[in-house]
Every structure is written in structure tokens, then in C-alpha cells.
Design a protein around this motif. Structure first.
Motif, short mmCIF file in Angstrom:
data_model
loop_
_atom_site.label_atom_id
_atom_site.label_comp_id
_atom_site.label_asym_id
_atom_site.label_seq_id
_atom_site.Cartn_x
_atom_site.Cartn_y
_atom_site.Cartn_z
N GLY A 30 10.12 1.04 -5.39
CA GLY A 30 9.82 2.42 -5.09
C GLY A 30 8.76 3.00 -6.01
N VAL A 31 8.01 3.95 -5.47
CA VAL A 31 7.01 4.66 -6.26
C VAL A 31 7.73 5.80 -6.97
CG1 VAL A 31 4.90 6.04 -6.13
CG2 VAL A 31 5.18 4.03 -4.66
N PRO A 32 7.54 5.94 -8.28
CA PRO A 32 8.24 7.01 -9.01
C PRO A 32 7.87 8.40 -8.49
CG PRO A 32 7.15 5.49 -10.52
CD PRO A 32 6.69 5.14 -9.15
N ALA A 33 8.79 9.32 -8.61
CA ALA A 33 8.53 10.71 -8.21
C ALA A 33 7.31 11.22 -8.96
CB ALA A 33 9.75 11.58 -8.53
N GLY A 34 6.47 11.98 -8.25
CA GLY A 34 5.29 12.56 -8.86
C GLY A 34 4.05 11.70 -8.77
N TYR A 35 4.17 10.52 -8.15
CA TYR A 35 3.04 9.59 -8.02
C TYR A 35 2.77 9.27 -6.55
CZ TYR A 35 3.20 8.60 -13.02
OH TYR A 35 3.16 8.70 -14.38
N LEU A 36 1.53 8.88 -6.26
CA LEU A 36 1.13 8.40 -4.95
C LEU A 36 0.37 7.09 -5.11
CD1 LEU A 36 -0.17 11.76 -3.44
CD2 LEU A 36 1.87 10.51 -2.72
N VAL A 37 0.47 6.21 -4.11
CA VAL A 37 -0.26 4.94 -4.13
C VAL A 37 -1.72 5.22 -3.80
CG1 VAL A 37 -0.49 2.66 -3.08
CG2 VAL A 37 1.79 3.63 -3.45
N THR A 38 -2.64 4.76 -4.66
CA THR A 38 -4.07 4.98 -4.44
C THR A 38 -4.84 3.68 -4.21
OG1 THR A 38 -4.47 4.99 -6.82
CG2 THR A 38 -4.09 7.14 -5.75
N ALA A 39 -4.19 2.52 -4.39
CA ALA A 39 -4.86 1.24 -4.12
C ALA A 39 -3.83 0.13 -4.03
CB ALA A 39 -5.88 0.94 -5.22
N PHE A 40 -4.20 -0.90 -3.26
CA PHE A 40 -3.43 -2.14 -3.16
C PHE A 40 -4.32 -3.27 -3.68
CE2 PHE A 40 -1.72 0.11 0.71
CZ PHE A 40 -0.47 0.37 0.20
N SER A 41 -3.73 -4.24 -4.36
CA SER A 41 -4.51 -5.38 -4.85
C SER A 41 -3.60 -6.58 -5.07
CB SER A 41 -5.23 -5.02 -6.14
OG SER A 41 -4.31 -4.66 -7.14
N THR A 70 -4.77 8.86 -0.84
CA THR A 70 -3.59 8.02 -0.98
C THR A 70 -3.55 7.00 0.16
OG1 THR A 70 -1.16 8.03 -1.18
CG2 THR A 70 -2.12 9.67 0.27
N CYS A 71 -3.02 5.84 -0.13
CA CYS A 71 -2.96 4.78 0.87
C CYS A 71 -1.87 5.05 1.91
CB CYS A 71 -2.70 3.44 0.20
SG CYS A 71 -4.02 2.91 -0.91
N ALA A 72 -2.15 4.66 3.13
CA ALA A 72 -1.18 4.75 4.22
C ALA A 72 -0.40 3.44 4.27
CB ALA A 72 -1.91 4.99 5.53
N PRO A 73 0.79 3.40 4.79
CA PRO A 73 1.49 4.58 5.27
C PRO A 73 2.12 5.34 4.10
CG PRO A 73 2.86 2.64 5.57
CD PRO A 73 1.55 2.17 5.00
N CYS A 92 -7.52 0.61 -0.14
CA CYS A 92 -6.23 0.60 0.56
C CYS A 92 -6.13 -0.53 1.59
CB CYS A 92 -6.00 1.96 1.22
SG CYS A 92 -5.79 3.29 0.01
N LYS A 93 -6.97 -1.53 1.49
CA LYS A 93 -6.93 -2.64 2.44
C LYS A 93 -5.54 -3.26 2.45
CE LYS A 93 -8.60 -6.10 -0.82
NZ LYS A 93 -8.53 -5.33 -2.02
N VAL A 100 -2.77 2.12 13.75
CA VAL A 100 -3.69 3.16 13.30
C VAL A 100 -5.04 2.57 12.93
CG1 VAL A 100 -1.87 4.72 12.47
CG2 VAL A 100 -2.86 3.05 10.91
N ALA A 101 -6.09 3.39 13.03
CA ALA A 101 -7.45 2.95 12.75
C ALA A 101 -7.90 3.36 11.35
CB ALA A 101 -8.39 3.53 13.81
N TRP A 102 -6.99 3.72 10.48
CA TRP A 102 -7.32 4.18 9.14
C TRP A 102 -6.26 3.69 8.17
CZ3 TRP A 102 -3.12 7.17 8.04
CH2 TRP A 102 -2.45 7.73 9.15
N ASN A 103 -6.60 3.66 6.88
CA ASN A 103 -5.63 3.21 5.88
C ASN A 103 -5.53 4.16 4.68
OD1 ASN A 103 -7.92 2.68 4.36
ND2 ASN A 103 -7.70 0.46 4.41
N THR A 104 -6.29 5.25 4.72
CA THR A 104 -6.33 6.19 3.60
C THR A 104 -6.22 7.62 4.12
OG1 THR A 104 -7.76 4.65 2.42
CG2 THR A 104 -7.68 6.92 1.58
N MET A 105 -5.43 8.41 3.43
CA MET A 105 -5.27 9.83 3.77
C MET A 105 -5.72 10.66 2.58
SD MET A 105 -1.48 9.76 5.53
CE MET A 105 -0.69 9.26 4.01
N THR A 106 -6.56 11.64 2.84
CA THR A 106 -6.90 12.60 1.78
C THR A 106 -5.93 13.75 1.88
OG1 THR A 106 -9.22 11.99 1.82
CG2 THR A 106 -8.67 14.13 0.83
#
Length: 159
Positions: A30-41, A70-73, A92-93, A100-106
Motif C-alpha cells: 500500500g501507498v502510505p497516507a499523504g502520498y501519491l504514485v508519480t512513477a513506476f520503474s 500521479t500514475c493511473a489507476p 507511468c509506463k 484507457v488511452a492514458w496512464n497519468t492524471m494531473t
């Protein structure tokens, strides 16, 4: 393998303290509270990815930011933010599904704004705002998923 690798900008925090900076963590937790995923690698530190093309997530504290990509989903849009753009980014690849046709949400913080253009559909209209226009914009391409002929809603503050 689950674990947390801290970047040079991340520092441990005590319970109840505000999130600080950027962290790199192994996927599958899980992602800690207060954080968002901004990249995958992929990194050697986090072992082998089993179901996805990445094994590592870069996460960033969003408190106080006017906007963040932030990366989707991302099923949990933070309180006080709306999606204002949908795009495809290299950071966010691997995050997008076949639907969906996108992987990033602003995400943009709307507090204090007289008006903001939010991508449709919205789960809830923010308190204190009314929908004053429904249009199609390039920033929200693909957001409507065929449900409505427009993909953007202008939200205007009311008193």
C-alpha cells in the motif's frame, strides 16, 4: 519481496507528522497516507515483478501542492483535488490498463479557485462549486469513456 527504499529526499517521520518529500518503495504494498504514485520503474532492490512490468514505485507527498501528476489507476483522488488532465507519460509506463488511452492524471487543488476545469466523470461535485459548463477539451481526452459527448466540466465557486 516487500520493502521500503528511501530516496535521498525522504526522511522517516513520526506518527502524526506530515509526509515529507519523495520515496521509492517496492510495488505490491500500500501507498502510505499523504502520498501519491508519480512513477513506476524496475530496480534490482525490489526483486522480480510478477504480474506487472515494474517492481518499484516512486511516491510523493502531495500536501500543499497546487497540482501533481500521479500514475493511473488511482482510485483514491485526495480530498480537495480534482483531475484536470489525462495524459500518457514515460514515468507511468505500465500503469495503464487496456481500457484507457492514458496512464497519468494531473490533480489540481481547487480550494480558493474561482473556477477550475475538471475531467469527467466526477464522483462528486466539490462543496461550494457548481457545474457551469460541459465541453470537450484535449486535456481530458478519453475521460468520458463514451458515456457523454463531453469530457470536461467547468466548476465555478458560489457563495
Amino acid at each position: 519481496m516487500l520493502g521500503i527504499a528511501l530516496s535521498t529526499f525522504a526522511v522517516p517521520r513520526s506518527a502524526g507528522a506530515a509526509p515529507v518529500g519523495v520515496m521509492t518503495i517496492c510495488a505490491g504494498q500500500g501507498v502510505p497516507a499523504g502520498y501519491l504514485v508519480t512513477a513506476f520503474s524496475k530496480t534490482a532492490a525490489c526483486g522480480t515483478a510478477k504480474l506487472v512490468s515494474y517492481n518499484t514505485m516512486t511516491i510523493r507527498a502531495y500536501a500543499g501542492l497546487r497540482a501533481i501528476a500521479t500514475c493511473a489507476p488511482n482510485a483514491n483522488i485526495p480530498r480537495g483535488y480534482v483531475i484536470t488532465a489525462l495524459s500518457t507519460t514515460a514515468a507511468c509506463k505500465g500503469g495503464q490498463g487496456a481500457l484507457v488511452a492514458w496512464n497519468t492524471m494531473t490533480l489540481t487543488a481547487y480550494e480558493g479557485l474561482r473556477a477550475v476545469r475538471a475531467c469527467a466523470p466526477l464522483r462528486n461535485i466539490p462543496s461550494g462549486y457548481l457545474v457551469t459548463a460541459q465541453t470537450t477539451t484535449a486535456a481530458c481526452r478519453g475521460g468520458q469513456a463514451g458515456l457523454v459527448p463531453w469530457n470536461t466540466m467547468t466548476l465555478s465557486a458560489h457563495s
